[in-house]
Design an enzyme around this catalytic site. Structure first.
Site, PDB file in Angstrom:
ATOM      1  N   GLU A 260      32.511   9.380  26.024  1.00  0.00           N
ATOM      2  CA  GLU A 260      33.171  10.199  25.003  1.00  0.00           C
ATOM      3  C   GLU A 260      34.679   9.966  25.008  1.00  0.00           C
ATOM      4  O   GLU A 260      35.284   9.979  26.084  1.00  0.00           O
ATOM      5  CB  GLU A 260      32.864  11.686  25.245  1.00  0.00           C
ATOM      6  N   HIS A 278      31.169  16.797  20.588  1.00  0.00           N
ATOM      7  CA  HIS A 278      31.040  17.690  21.762  1.00  0.00           C
ATOM      8  C   HIS A 278      31.682  19.059  21.494  1.00  0.00           C
ATOM      9  O   HIS A 278      32.554  19.510  22.243  1.00  0.00           O
ATOM     10  CB  HIS A 278      31.649  17.033  23.013  1.00  0.00           C
TER      11      HIS A 278
END
Ligand code: 9EZ
Length: 312
Positions: A260, A278
């Site tokens: 990420e 997220h």
């Protein structure tokens, strides 16, 4: 007594301030790993979210550190074994973000069932895809929940309200406990075989990394849809991409990724994938609760008081 020195490295909602007003708090949000290692020896406590990696080498430099607080749930960014061997207490705020993640999960289930992102994107292009946008109802479908902790339990309650059948699997709970959380207890293979939708609510550990791989996708119902707002890495991404390409899996909604931010990968760009950055715990309420809860717990650890949420 001098005040406790507390370091914050991933931001923390202002609701923690009142709790920590007797402490010397330094907010060094965004600090690099090298700089963190060079200053950590000054601190009694470190409060992180998910960005800061609390490694064995960082803990080695943390000569005064008594406690690390994780403002939120997963502790996969913390080396728990190294903390234990150095006598550093780890605490988290495991209930603070439950409702935010459970509600996002429902948003993703509904977005998958009705192709809401595509519907919106087409309108913004001046199109009217009414005929093409025939979705599915959640009512009468079966939701399989892998991991029946706080979040899985709240997802199960909400699925019941939508008239879904709910299957639950959790290796840490008895069948009776899973039934008490309003899911039908089943083993993993049965859950995969019977579910129209599968949602993951489990921690990332060495045991759960790559849990959903091509073998597991092969056991699923044709046309099943997957939601993951847990942690990147639980789903093996190449296996998911292959299952989407073959049509075995009809859709996937992903809030978390192996790496990420992932960038515009094949998986993120796939037409059957809904991707979010997220945001599971990103509500005003969850961030405020997580900050307040972790501030109380870290202070209790520093004062040698009884702890509610000691990890490990
Ligand atoms: C593993 C799990 C759930 C699970 C849940 C928890 C440690 N752990 N592992 C496989 N709390 C479903 C499938």
């Amino acid at each position: 007594m001098p005040p406790f020195n507390i370091l914050i490295t991933d931001g923390l909602d202002a609701s923690a301030q009142a709790v920590l007003d007797s402490c010397a708090v330094d907010d060094r949000t965004g600090i690099s790993a090298d700089e963190l290692a060079s200053i950590i020896a000054d601190y009694d406590a470190l409060i992180v979210r998910g960005r800061t990696k609390v490694t064995a080498s960082l803990l080695g430099a943390a000569t005064k550190l008594k406690v690390v607080g994780r403002a939120g749930v997963g502790v996969d960014n913390i080396d728990l074994a190294a903390a234990k061997s150095r006598g550093v207490t780890i605490v988290n705020a495991p209930v603070s973000t439950t409702l935010a993640v459970a509600e996002l999960t429902f948003g993703l289930l509904l977005a998958l069932a009705r192709e809401l992102p595509r519907a919106d994107a087409s309108m913004k292009q001046g199109q009217w895809l009414k005929k093409e946008l025939e979705g599915a109802e959640l009512y009468g479908k079966t939701l399989g929940i892998l991991g029946m902790g706080h979040i899985g339990t709240e997802v199960a309650r909400r699925a019941r309200a939508f008239g879904m059948g709910v299957l639950g699997y959790d290796p840490l709970l008895s069948p009776e406990e899973i039934r008490g959380r309003t899911a039908e207890p089943v083993d993993r293979d049965e859950l995969l075989a019977r579910s129209d939708f599968i949602s993951l609510h489990l921690p990332l550990t060495s045991e759960t990394r790559g849990l959903l791989d091509s073998d597991q996708f092969a056991k699923m119902k044709d046309g099943a849809r997957i939601v993951c707002a847990a942690r990147g890495g639980i789903i093996d991404e190449p296996s998911l991409l292959a299952a989407l390409e073959s049509g075995k899996i009809a859709g996937a909604a992903l809030d978390v990724f192996e790496s990420e931010p992932p960038g515009a990968t094949e998986l993120v760009k796939h037409p059957k994938v809904i991707a979010t950055p997220h945001v599971g715990a990103q509500t005003a309420e969850a961030q405020s609760r997580a900050a307040e809860d972790i501030a109380h717990e870290v202070l209790n650890a520093l004062r040698g008081k009884k702890l509610r949420w000691k990890v490990g």
